[in-house]
Enzyme design. Structure first.
Site, PDB file in Angstrom:
ATOM      1  N   GLU A 112       0.820  -1.212   0.000  1.00 14.25           N
ATOM      2  CA  GLU A 112       0.000   0.000   0.000  1.00 14.25           C
ATOM      3  C   GLU A 112       0.858   1.269   0.000  1.00 14.25           C
ATOM      4  O   GLU A 112       0.477   2.304   0.569  1.00 14.25           O
ATOM      5  CB  GLU A 112      -0.984  -0.051   1.167  1.00 14.25           C
ATOM      6  CG  GLU A 112      -2.007  -1.162   0.913  1.00 14.25           C
ATOM      7  CD  GLU A 112      -2.968  -1.418   2.064  1.00 14.25           C
ATOM      8  OE1 GLU A 112      -2.675  -1.001   3.190  1.00 14.25           O
ATOM      9  OE2 GLU A 112      -4.008  -2.059   1.800  1.00 14.25           O
TER      10      GLU A 112
ATOM     11  N   TYR B 109     -10.110  17.195  21.305  1.00 15.31           N
ATOM     12  CA  TYR B 109      -8.846  16.624  20.850  1.00 15.31           C
ATOM     13  C   TYR B 109      -8.943  15.929  19.498  1.00 15.31           C
ATOM     14  O   TYR B 109      -7.977  15.903  18.742  1.00 15.31           O
ATOM     15  CB  TYR B 109      -8.269  15.687  21.921  1.00 15.31           C
ATOM     16  CG  TYR B 109      -7.539  16.469  22.973  1.00 15.31           C
ATOM     17  CD1 TYR B 109      -6.193  16.767  22.854  1.00 15.31           C
ATOM     18  CD2 TYR B 109      -8.224  16.968  24.081  1.00 15.31           C
ATOM     19  CE1 TYR B 109      -5.527  17.511  23.807  1.00 15.31           C
ATOM     20  CE2 TYR B 109      -7.581  17.720  25.040  1.00 15.31           C
ATOM     21  CZ  TYR B 109      -6.222  17.989  24.896  1.00 15.31           C
ATOM     22  OH  TYR B 109      -5.573  18.755  25.834  1.00 15.31           O
TER      23      TYR B 109
END
Length: 215
Positions: A75, A121
């Site tokens: 990949e 976050y």
């Protein structure tokens, strides 16, 4: 210890940390990091994050030529696309983590921003997370899909496959990936219940305070 060897050790350390905590299993997932000379160190194809050998990591030079180590992940197209389109990228992490992948299977997931704004976050570390279509593992078209975003997203999730995160350096990429998985877990735990996510004003305050790309 040379910087190259230190980076090799760091890759193996963080990969094993992800594996030991169940964020990716078997021989799944791949990781890359930019070297001092502009090349890349990449986890080999078919390797387990739980037992990587620093000396066998795939090494690429600054021209993209494989010069040392085992054959790289199939990949590479994903990794190359992030390095090409986001020039600040110093590391890329791709996992097959359970909760992020599960969100891609739900028919009502927002493809343009697949993580609901539940915590500050997740916005700070990830910005908007793009859901990409399904591709056969190793299909170069995955890289084309990332390039089509023109560097606007640091994190994507491949449908029926798993998340990919880019950051300026390796540790930050790992932390961002962990935030993505935990937010996906929260989203699934809260699914079907009344939920108090962040308001548009709260989102804008976070985006402004931490200079997040939110478009």
């Amino acid at each position: 210890m040379s910087r190259d060897n230190r980076l090799r050790e760091d890759i193996c350390f963080w990969a094993k940390s992800l594996f030991d905590r169940g964020l990716t299993g078997g021989a799944s997932g791949n990781l890359s990091a930019r070297t001092e000379d502009g090349g890349l160190l990449v986890t080999p194809t078919g390797s387990s994050f739980g037992r990587l050998d620093p000396a066998r990591l795939s090494r690429f030079d600054a021209t993209g030529r494989h010069i040392d180590g085992d054959p790289p992940t199939k990949e590479m197209a994903l990794h190359d696309a992030f390095y090409e389109t986001r020039k600040t990228t110093g590391a890329v992490v791709h996992l097959h983590s359970t909760h992020a992948t599960a969100l891609t299977l739900l028919t009502d997931t927002d493809a343009d921003n697949m993580l609901p704004p539940l915590t500050a976050y997740s916005i700070m570390r990830l910005g908007k997370v793009k859901l990409l279509p399904f591709f056969r593992p190793g299909d170069p078209a995955m890289g084309d899909a990332v390039r089509s975003l023109a560097g606007r997203r640091s994190a994507v999730v491949l449908a029926n496959h798993g998340p990919v995160v880019a950051a300026k350096e390796l540790e930050a990429a790992v932390y961002a990936m962990e935030e993505l998985e935990e937010t996906a877990k929260l989203a699934l735990l809260l699914r079907g219940t009344p939920t108090l996510g962040l308001t548009e004003q709260q989102i804008r305050e976070v985006v402004t305070a931490f200079d997040v790309d939110w478009e």
